[in-house]
Design a protein around this motif. Structure first.
Motif, PDB file in Angstrom:
ATOM      1  N   GLN A  62      40.851   5.290  54.574  1.00  0.00           N
ATOM      2  CA  GLN A  62      41.105   6.722  54.753  1.00  0.00           C
ATOM      3  C   GLN A  62      42.599   6.981  54.880  1.00  0.00           C
ATOM      4  O   GLN A  62      43.300   6.333  55.656  1.00  0.00           O
ATOM      5  N   VAL A  63      43.053   7.954  54.130  1.00  0.00           N
ATOM      6  CA  VAL A  63      44.420   8.468  54.257  1.00  0.00           C
ATOM      7  C   VAL A  63      44.313   9.947  54.618  1.00  0.00           C
ATOM      8  O   VAL A  63      43.684  10.719  53.894  1.00  0.00           O
ATOM      9  N   THR A  64      44.917  10.314  55.729  1.00  0.00           N
ATOM     10  CA  THR A  64      44.901  11.699  56.174  1.00  0.00           C
ATOM     11  C   THR A  64      46.333  12.169  56.366  1.00  0.00           C
ATOM     12  O   THR A  64      47.105  11.537  57.088  1.00  0.00           O
ATOM     13  N   VAL A  65      46.666  13.262  55.707  1.00  0.00           N
ATOM     14  CA  VAL A  65      48.010  13.826  55.787  1.00  0.00           C
ATOM     15  C   VAL A  65      47.911  15.180  56.475  1.00  0.00           C
ATOM     16  O   VAL A  65      47.255  16.096  55.969  1.00  0.00           O
ATOM     17  N   SER A  66      48.571  15.301  57.614  1.00  0.00           N
ATOM     18  CA  SER A  66      48.524  16.545  58.372  1.00  0.00           C
ATOM     19  C   SER A  66      49.686  17.446  57.972  1.00  0.00           C
ATOM     20  O   SER A  66      50.779  16.974  57.647  1.00  0.00           O
ATOM     21  N   LEU A  84      46.825   8.026  59.484  1.00  0.00           N
ATOM     22  CA  LEU A  84      47.199   9.427  59.646  1.00  0.00           C
ATOM     23  C   LEU A  84      48.720   9.542  59.604  1.00  0.00           C
ATOM     24  O   LEU A  84      49.426   8.796  60.285  1.00  0.00           O
ATOM     25  N   VAL A  85      49.211  10.469  58.799  1.00  0.00           N
ATOM     26  CA  VAL A  85      50.652  10.658  58.665  1.00  0.00           C
ATOM     27  C   VAL A  85      50.945  12.148  58.486  1.00  0.00           C
ATOM     28  O   VAL A  85      50.095  12.886  57.977  1.00  0.00           O
ATOM     29  N   GLN A  86      52.096  12.564  58.911  1.00  0.00           N
ATOM     30  CA  GLN A  86      52.493  13.955  58.712  1.00  0.00           C
ATOM     31  C   GLN A  86      52.967  14.173  57.281  1.00  0.00           C
ATOM     32  O   GLN A  86      53.430  13.238  56.613  1.00  0.00           O
ATOM     33  N   ALA A  87      52.863  15.402  56.841  1.00  0.00           N
ATOM     34  CA  ALA A  87      53.352  15.752  55.516  1.00  0.00           C
ATOM     35  C   ALA A  87      54.816  15.350  55.374  1.00  0.00           C
ATOM     36  O   ALA A  87      55.615  15.541  56.301  1.00  0.00           O
ATOM     37  N   GLY A  88      55.132  14.772  54.218  1.00  0.00           N
ATOM     38  CA  GLY A  88      56.479  14.278  53.974  1.00  0.00           C
ATOM     39  C   GLY A  88      56.669  12.822  54.335  1.00  0.00           C
ATOM     40  O   GLY A  88      57.684  12.213  53.991  1.00  0.00           O
ATOM     41  N   GLY A  89      55.685  12.255  55.008  1.00  0.00           N
ATOM     42  CA  GLY A  89      55.763  10.860  55.418  1.00  0.00           C
ATOM     43  C   GLY A  89      55.337   9.896  54.330  1.00  0.00           C
ATOM     44  O   GLY A  89      55.067  10.294  53.188  1.00  0.00           O
TER      45      GLY A  89
END
Length: 115
Positions: free
Chosen positions: A110-114, A11-16
């Motif tokens: 799984q890659v999740t971008v918040s 899980l990573v924030q947008a822009g990461g």
């Protein structure tokens, strides 16, 4: 028996950024091509990036300039460096390897971008 083992999702924030790795076991041959595909919920699996044993690479238009694929042929490992991640990059990412007419897949990560 060839096995592809992926790692590096999360899980990573947008822009990461995230870096995916895929290590192949069970063969001494160098794959003709190794790459990454992804599948988001309700969508078809799509190509993200591929790299041949000679060093040629190809990318989906949606990731050009943000993602970089690389290979370590000696280790039969392929990497995907993902920068400037966007929420639309959220998906299960699958490693793929081709050896002649044989086609191998990893189990997915799984890659999740918040946002």
């Amino acid at each position: 028996q060839v096995q592809l083992v992926e790692s590096g999702g999360g899980l990573v924030q947008a822009g990461g950024s995230l870096r995916l790795s895929c290590a192949a076991a069970g063969t001494v041959f160098s794959f003709d091509a190794m790459g990454w595909y992804r599948q988001a919920p309700g969508k078809q699996r799509e190509l993200v990036a591929t790299a041949t044993s000679s060093g040629s690479t190809d990318y989906a238009d949606s990731v050009k300039g943000r993602f970089t694929i690389s290979r370590d042929n000696a280790k039969n490992t392929v990497y995907l460096q993902m920068n400037s991640l966007k929420p639309e990059d959220t998906a299960v990412y699958y490693c793929n390897a081709i050896l002649g007419i044989l086609d191998y897949w990893g189990q997915g990560t799984q890659v999740t971008v918040s946002s």
